[in-house]
Design an enzyme around this catalytic site. Structure first.
Site, PDB file in Angstrom:
ATOM      1  N   PRO A 122     -33.237 -32.152 -17.555  1.00 17.08           N
ATOM      2  CG  PRO A 122     -32.542 -32.791 -19.636  1.00 17.08           C
ATOM      3  CD  PRO A 122     -32.508 -33.037 -18.269  1.00 17.08           C
ATOM      4  CG  ASN A 123     -38.467 -30.966 -20.203  1.00 21.22           C
ATOM      5  OD1 ASN A 123     -38.296 -29.934 -20.772  1.00 21.22           O
ATOM      6  ND2 ASN A 123     -38.084 -31.971 -20.773  1.00 21.22           N
ATOM      7  NE  ARG A 151     -42.138 -31.942 -17.581  1.00 24.76           N
ATOM      8  CZ  ARG A 151     -41.238 -33.182 -17.309  1.00 24.76           C
ATOM      9  NH1 ARG A 151     -40.325 -33.091 -16.265  1.00 24.76           N
ATOM     10  NH2 ARG A 151     -41.290 -34.103 -18.128  1.00 24.76           N
ATOM     11  CE1 TYR A 211     -42.655 -36.766 -14.308  1.00 23.23           C
ATOM     12  CE2 TYR A 211     -43.479 -35.235 -15.853  1.00 23.23           C
ATOM     13  CZ  TYR A 211     -43.142 -36.436 -15.712  1.00 23.23           C
ATOM     14  OH  TYR A 211     -42.562 -37.015 -16.647  1.00 23.23           O
ATOM     15  CG  ASN A 241     -35.600 -36.371 -11.478  1.00 22.99           C
ATOM     16  OD1 ASN A 241     -35.876 -37.105 -12.549  1.00 22.99           O
ATOM     17  ND2 ASN A 241     -36.984 -36.177 -11.125  1.00 22.99           N
ATOM     18  CB  ALA A 248     -35.825 -37.397 -21.010  1.00 15.14           C
ATOM     19  CG  HIS A 275     -35.686 -42.589 -20.039  1.00 18.07           C
ATOM     20  ND1 HIS A 275     -35.845 -43.685 -19.016  1.00 18.07           N
ATOM     21  CD2 HIS A 275     -36.530 -41.708 -19.841  1.00 18.07           C
ATOM     22  CE1 HIS A 275     -36.966 -43.000 -18.063  1.00 18.07           C
ATOM     23  NE2 HIS A 275     -36.820 -41.571 -18.526  1.00 18.07           N
ATOM     24  CD  GLU A 325     -32.437 -43.779 -11.832  1.00 17.99           C
ATOM     25  OE1 GLU A 325     -31.461 -44.882 -11.603  1.00 17.99           O
ATOM     26  OE2 GLU A 325     -32.952 -43.881 -12.887  1.00 17.99           O
ATOM     27  CG  HIS A 374     -36.920 -41.416 -11.746  1.00 11.47           C
ATOM     28  ND1 HIS A 374     -36.573 -40.656 -12.967  1.00 11.47           N
ATOM     29  CD2 HIS A 374     -36.198 -42.433 -11.896  1.00 11.47           C
ATOM     30  CE1 HIS A 374     -35.378 -41.211 -13.257  1.00 11.47           C
ATOM     31  NE2 HIS A 374     -34.938 -42.095 -12.663  1.00 11.47           N
ATOM     32  NE  ARG A 405     -45.070 -41.399 -16.752  1.00 14.88           N
ATOM     33  CZ  ARG A 405     -44.465 -40.120 -16.862  1.00 14.88           C
ATOM     34  NH1 ARG A 405     -43.603 -39.817 -16.001  1.00 14.88           N
ATOM     35  NH2 ARG A 405     -45.022 -39.472 -17.779  1.00 14.88           N
TER      36      ARG A 405
HETATM   37  C1  DQA Z   1     -38.807 -38.524 -14.475  1.00 11.86           C
HETATM   38  C2  DQA Z   1     -39.226 -39.465 -15.287  1.00 11.86           C
HETATM   39  C3  DQA Z   1     -38.623 -39.257 -16.897  1.00 11.86           C
HETATM   40  O1  DQA Z   1     -39.210 -40.105 -17.591  1.00 11.86           O
HETATM   41  C4  DQA Z   1     -39.121 -38.020 -17.458  1.00 11.86           C
HETATM   42  O2  DQA Z   1     -38.678 -37.795 -18.537  1.00 11.86           O
HETATM   43  C5  DQA Z   1     -38.891 -36.745 -16.653  1.00 11.86           C
HETATM   44  C6  DQA Z   1     -39.374 -37.004 -15.054  1.00 11.86           C
HETATM   45  C7  DQA Z   1     -39.627 -38.309 -13.185  1.00 11.86           C
HETATM   46  O3  DQA Z   1     -39.169 -37.562 -12.132  1.00 11.86           O
HETATM   47  O4  DQA Z   1     -40.618 -38.974 -12.872  1.00 11.86           O
HETATM   48  O5  DQA Z   1     -38.523 -35.669 -16.961  1.00 11.86           O
HETATM   49  O6  DQA Z   1     -37.414 -38.447 -14.360  1.00 11.86           O
END
Ligand code: DQA
Length: 152
Positions: A10-11, A18, A23, A74, A77, A80, A98, A100, A107
């Protein structure tokens, strides 16, 4: 040929717009292009998929069953709290790395725990887009090593 699936949660479709501090400035298309270039130089096949929906990520993983040799993820969120996604990753039976973009350990406290971490062979966090290409290289090596061990 080794086939690696790169899953973006997501996102991550909004990268470039963003929170650039955490990022970076590259879009998801830019990152996927770099992943594809690295895959070509490693001699592996790569497929990239993004969804904002946990179920769609799971459907995609299930649809790839038996066809992929490893997963770079990746999960955004979902990292979590995404227990269904975690189960689907486990069910693939293939090695997972994994990734990020940001350093989740530096953070907010809720970002520091990953429910996927013990499903993955390893985690790369905080190296920006380079984390994906590093993960791809590590995973291709792990898949090769394990295929050689099985052949012996
Ligand atoms: C993320 C870290 C996550 O906590 C966050 O919700 C993201 C991006 C990262 O790539 O740093 O959407 O996975």
């Amino acid at each position: 040929m080794t086939t690696i699936l790169v899953l973006h949660g997501p996102n991550l479709n909004a990268l470039g717009r963003r929170d650039r501090h955490h990022y970076g400035t590259l879009t998801l298309a830019d990152i996927n292009r770099r992943i594809e270039e690295r895959a070509a130089s490693l001699g592996v096949e790569v497929e990239c998929f993004q969804s904002n929906h946990e179920g769609a990520l799971i459907d995609h993983l299930q649809g790839c069953a038996g066809r992929i040799d490893g997963v770079v993820i990746n999960a955004g969120a979902l990292t979590h709290y995404g227990l269904s996604l975690k189960d689907a990753l486990t069910d693939t039976g293939v090695p997972v790395v994994e990734v990020h973009l940001s350093n989740i350990h530096a953070r907010e406290s809720w970002r520091r725990h990953s429910v996927l971490a013990d499903t993955a062979r390893g985690q790369i966090a905080g190296l920006g887009w380079r984390g994906y290409t590093a993960a791809l290289e590590a995973l291709a090596g792990i898949i090769d090593d394990e295929a050689a061990e099985q052949a012996n």
